[in-house]
Design an enzyme around this catalytic site. Structure first.
Site, PDB file in Angstrom:
ATOM      1  N   ASP A 105      -0.153   5.189   0.975  1.00  0.00           N
ATOM      2  CA  ASP A 105      -0.380   6.157   2.053  1.00  0.00           C
ATOM      3  C   ASP A 105      -0.437   5.462   3.405  1.00  0.00           C
ATOM      4  O   ASP A 105      -1.232   4.534   3.605  1.00  0.00           O
ATOM      5  CB  ASP A 105      -1.689   6.920   1.808  1.00  0.00           C
ATOM      6  CG  ASP A 105      -1.613   7.805   0.578  1.00  0.00           C
ATOM      7  OD1 ASP A 105      -0.870   8.787   0.605  1.00  0.00           O
ATOM      8  OD2 ASP A 105      -2.289   7.494  -0.417  1.00  0.00           O
ATOM      9  N   THR A 107      -2.338   1.061  -4.456  1.00  0.00           N
ATOM     10  CA  THR A 107      -2.873   2.177  -3.693  1.00  0.00           C
ATOM     11  C   THR A 107      -4.312   2.505  -4.057  1.00  0.00           C
ATOM     12  O   THR A 107      -4.739   2.287  -5.205  1.00  0.00           O
ATOM     13  CB  THR A 107      -1.998   3.432  -3.896  1.00  0.00           C
ATOM     14  OG1 THR A 107      -2.588   4.544  -3.222  1.00  0.00           O
ATOM     15  CG2 THR A 107      -1.848   3.774  -5.374  1.00  0.00           C
ATOM     16  N   SER A 108      -5.045   3.051  -3.104  1.00  0.00           N
ATOM     17  CA  SER A 108      -6.406   3.520  -3.348  1.00  0.00           C
ATOM     18  C   SER A 108      -6.433   4.923  -3.938  1.00  0.00           C
ATOM     19  O   SER A 108      -7.498   5.445  -4.252  1.00  0.00           O
ATOM     20  CB  SER A 108      -7.216   3.503  -2.041  1.00  0.00           C
ATOM     21  OG  SER A 108      -7.389   2.182  -1.578  1.00  0.00           O
ATOM     22  N   LYS A 125     -10.577  -1.151  -2.198  1.00  0.00           N
ATOM     23  CA  LYS A 125     -10.448  -1.815  -0.902  1.00  0.00           C
ATOM     24  C   LYS A 125     -11.669  -1.475  -0.039  1.00  0.00           C
ATOM     25  O   LYS A 125     -12.166  -0.361  -0.114  1.00  0.00           O
ATOM     26  CB  LYS A 125      -9.169  -1.345  -0.203  1.00  0.00           C
ATOM     27  CG  LYS A 125      -7.884  -1.623  -0.997  1.00  0.00           C
ATOM     28  CD  LYS A 125      -6.674  -0.948  -0.334  1.00  0.00           C
ATOM     29  CE  LYS A 125      -5.426  -1.104  -1.182  1.00  0.00           C
ATOM     30  NZ  LYS A 125      -4.241  -0.442  -0.590  1.00  0.00           N
ATOM     31  N   ASP A 133       0.872  -1.168   0.000  1.00  0.00           N
ATOM     32  CA  ASP A 133       0.000   0.000   0.000  1.00  0.00           C
ATOM     33  C   ASP A 133       0.919   1.230   0.000  1.00  0.00           C
ATOM     34  O   ASP A 133       2.127   1.123   0.242  1.00  0.00           O
ATOM     35  CB  ASP A 133      -0.872  -0.034   1.267  1.00  0.00           C
ATOM     36  CG  ASP A 133      -1.691   1.219   1.449  1.00  0.00           C
ATOM     37  OD1 ASP A 133      -2.387   1.626   0.504  1.00  0.00           O
ATOM     38  OD2 ASP A 133      -1.609   1.810   2.545  1.00  0.00           O
ATOM     39  N   ASP A 151      -1.532  -0.586   6.298  1.00  0.00           N
ATOM     40  CA  ASP A 151      -1.677   0.126   7.564  1.00  0.00           C
ATOM     41  C   ASP A 151      -3.121   0.296   7.981  1.00  0.00           C
ATOM     42  O   ASP A 151      -3.416   0.434   9.167  1.00  0.00           O
ATOM     43  CB  ASP A 151      -1.026   1.517   7.473  1.00  0.00           C
ATOM     44  CG  ASP A 151      -1.870   2.483   6.658  1.00  0.00           C
ATOM     45  OD1 ASP A 151      -2.282   3.521   7.208  1.00  0.00           O
ATOM     46  OD2 ASP A 151      -2.135   2.201   5.479  1.00  0.00           O
TER      47      ASP A 151
END
Length: 224
Positions: A20, A111-112, A143, A18, A168
């Site tokens: 961020d 990543t989102s 996600k 991931d 995270d």
């Protein structure tokens, strides 16, 4: 220097990261942008902020069910504000060095964030995007659905169940679980440990990667 192998010394085909909160911290910038937006919508900012991390902006806006708004237009405006504000974006301790030690064809960022924002933040943190780079633009459902991690594994030519996911946020941890991957929780941006059964570390400082005779990855931590 002595090291201890994590995950019982298990080797992995690839590592999936991931972005961020995992490779870099963008929490200051993100919460500035989202706080301004939430206030304009009349939301309780303090209650709202913990709900946005790890998800696509459009999913966060849509799930609020606010009346009379154009979800796509709001998400686009938030994206532009986040691209414009990267003050305070920086790598999580040791991330750049850890990534540089990985074989280029054995890791991906998942990543989102949309691609433009993801590249902007990686550059601000001094990190280089990998060859396999899955963003919010690449999946229809974000996600905690596992689609993004399944796609990244597929692009690397490996099974997601043979990967280690670095995450995270609860939504991302669940996505990794549902993809069948093992999960390591990065706790650098959290004041309290995540409620999870997965092992966690505060940063990449002290983490090492070894390879076996087949080039598979083994995660190690400096002992003592």
């Amino acid at each position: 220097m002595t090291t201890d192998a994590l995950f019982g010394g298990r080797s992995f085909a690839a590592f999936l990261f991931d972005m961020d909160g995992t490779l870099l911290t963008s929490i200051e910038a993100a919460e500035r942008v989202w706080s301004d937006w939430a206030r304009r919508q009349g939301l309780d900012v303090e209650a709202f902020l913990p709900t946005l991390h790890g998800k696509r902006a459009i999913d966060t806006v849509r799930q609020l069910g606010l009346p009379g708004i154009d979800v796509e237009a709001e998400a686009e405006a938030i994206l532009q504000a986040e691209i414009d504000d990267v003050d305070g974006v920086r790598e999580i301790g040791g991330a750049a060095g850890f990534l540089s030690a990985l074989p280029p064809d054995r890791w991906a960022v998942v990543t989102s964030a949309p691609r433009l924002l993801a590249i902007r933040r990686l550059e601000a943190a001094g990190l280089t995007p990998p060859a396999v780079f899955v963003t919010a633009d690449d999946v229809t459902i974000g996600k905690p659905e596992p689609d993004c991690y399944l796609l990244a594994a597929s692009r690397l030519g490996v099974a997601a169940s043979d990967c280690l996911v670095f995450e995270d946020a609860p939504a991302g941890i669940e996505a990794g679980e549902r993809a069948g991957a093992s999960v390591l929780v990065i706790q650098a941006t959290h004041t309290a440990p995540a409620a999870t059964v997965h092992p966690g570390v505060g940063s990449y400082d002290g983490l090492r990667v070894a390879t076996d005779t087949e080039g598979r990855l083994i995660l190690e931590r400096e002992a003592g």
